[in-house]
Design a protein around this motif. Sequence first.
Motif, short mmCIF file in Angstrom:
data_model
loop_
_atom_site.label_atom_id
_atom_site.label_comp_id
_atom_site.label_asym_id
_atom_site.label_seq_id
_atom_site.Cartn_x
_atom_site.Cartn_y
_atom_site.Cartn_z
N LEU A 262 6.57 1.91 5.26
CA LEU A 262 7.25 3.20 5.37
C LEU A 262 6.50 4.29 4.62
N SER A 263 5.93 3.93 3.48
CA SER A 263 5.16 4.90 2.70
C SER A 263 4.00 5.44 3.53
N LEU A 264 3.30 4.56 4.25
CA LEU A 264 2.17 4.98 5.06
C LEU A 264 2.62 5.90 6.19
N GLN A 265 3.79 5.61 6.79
CA GLN A 265 4.31 6.47 7.84
C GLN A 265 4.54 7.89 7.33
N ALA A 266 4.94 8.00 6.07
CA ALA A 266 5.22 9.30 5.49
C ALA A 266 3.95 10.02 5.04
N GLY A 267 2.81 9.35 5.14
CA GLY A 267 1.56 9.96 4.70
C GLY A 267 1.26 9.77 3.23
N VAL A 268 1.97 8.83 2.59
CA VAL A 268 1.75 8.58 1.16
C VAL A 268 0.42 7.86 0.97
N ARG A 269 -0.36 8.33 0.01
CA ARG A 269 -1.66 7.71 -0.28
C ARG A 269 -1.45 6.47 -1.15
N LEU A 270 -2.01 5.34 -0.72
CA LEU A 270 -1.88 4.10 -1.48
C LEU A 270 -3.11 3.86 -2.34
N ASN A 271 -2.88 3.23 -3.47
CA ASN A 271 -3.97 2.87 -4.38
C ASN A 271 -4.50 1.50 -3.99
N PRO A 272 -5.80 1.37 -3.74
CA PRO A 272 -6.34 0.08 -3.29
C PRO A 272 -6.24 -1.03 -4.34
#
Length: 415
Positions: A262-272
Motif C-alpha cells: 500500500l505504501s508503494l501505491q501511495a508513492g512512498v519511498r522505501l529504504n532498501p
Amino acid sequence: MTSEIDVAVIGGGPAGLAAAIRAKEAGAESVTIIERGERLGGLLNQCIHNGFGSLYFDEDLSGPEYARRFIEKTETLKVNTLLETMVLDISPDREIAICSKAGYRRLTPKSIVLAMGCRERTRHQIMIPGYRPAGVLTAGTAQRMVNMEGWIPGSDVVILGSGDIGMIMARRLTLEGARVNAVVEILPYCGGLVRNRVQCLEDFNIPLFLNHAVTWIYGRERVEAVKIAELDENFNHMPETERVIGCDTLLLSVGLIPENELSLQAGVRLNPLTSGPDTNEARETNIPGIFAGGNVVHVNDFVDRVSWEGEIAGQSAAEYAGGKTISAGKSIDVVPGENIRYVVPQRISGHKEVEISMRVKAPGKNVDIYIGDIMTKNFKAVVPGVMVTFKLTKKHLSKIKEGTTELRVNCKVRG
C-alpha cells in the motif's frame, strides 16, 4: 460513497492502536482504524506467552493482555473502528479505497498513519530445494494454529531459523507434546533475543545448529525428513557434514518483511536497508501527510517499542490534520556506516530531541558506537538480534555544526 475524517490509521495491531490513541489525545476529532482482521490486536492475539509490556507498562503481560489495554483505551476515546475491511488502494493525495461486507467506499482523511506491520518470509523466498509436501509452514502460521485454532501442525518438528517466533514455537510445541529435533540457523549466531534462546531452547534441551542450512526436503505427500549441512565462510554447503533428520513438519522462522504494498501505491519511498518507508523524526514519509510507525518501518524486538513508534506517528498525523507543518526546517541524513545495517529515522531536523534506532551487521565485543561527532556510547557486546537505541538530547544536537547535512553512524572495536 465518500467520507472525510481527520486521521486514518491502516492496521489495528500494536502500532495502529497506539497511533490512534495518541492522535485522539493530540486533538484529532475523527480518528478511524481500518483493520482487515476480525478483531483488533493484530499478531498480539496469538502471542499467549508473556514478555510484553515490561518497558511500556513496567509489567510482564501476555500478548492479548497487552493488546486489551490499548483496545479499551480506544473504546474510551471513541476511536472509530472498521473491522474486516480491506484497504485496496491509497493515492498520493491521501484518498483511500476500502472494501468490506458493507461494500466499496472511498475515504479522504486529512492524514494517514501506515501501521500494516510485517509478514513472514516463505519457503519460496529462500529457495529450499526438494519436494513440495504438506507440513512446511511458517512459524507464525503454526503459532496461530496452536494458540487460536487448537490444531497441532505435527509431532516431529524441525525449525529453520532462530528468529524469536521460531524459538518460541519450539518451546510451545514441546509443551504440547511434540518433539522438536533441531533448530537450524544459517548464521554463526542466534537471530533472536538471548532470553528466548535460553528460555525456549536451552531450558528444553533443544539442539541449535549454527552455520547450518536445510538443503533438501524429503516426502511426496507429507514431509518425511530434511537434510541439513554445515556452511563454510562463503555460505556454501559442505557435503561431508550432511545429515538427514526425520520429521513430519518443517517450520520456517527466516525473517520478517515490512508490509508495504500500500505504501508503494501511495508513492512512498522505501529504504532498501529496512524495506520500510524512509521517515523523518516525526515518522513522516516523503509524501506530506502520510506517516508510518512500528514494524511497517522496520522490524522491532519488543512490542513496547512498536507502540512508542506508533505514538510518534499518531501525534504527528494529528498535528498535520490540524494544519501544522511537520517537515519545516533543515534536514540532516542519518547514514549507516561501519558495521551498522540500518538506522531509523533516516532524517532529523537537528533541533528536536529524537530517539535513534539501529542494528549492527555482525556481533562485536567492547565496541563504541559513534553518531557523527556528537555522541559516543560504549557497549560490552552488540548482536544483530538486539536493536540498539540512542536518545539524542538538545545537548547532543547543539554539537551539530552549521551546514551539516549528514551524520554517519559507525560501530568500532574499542582501542
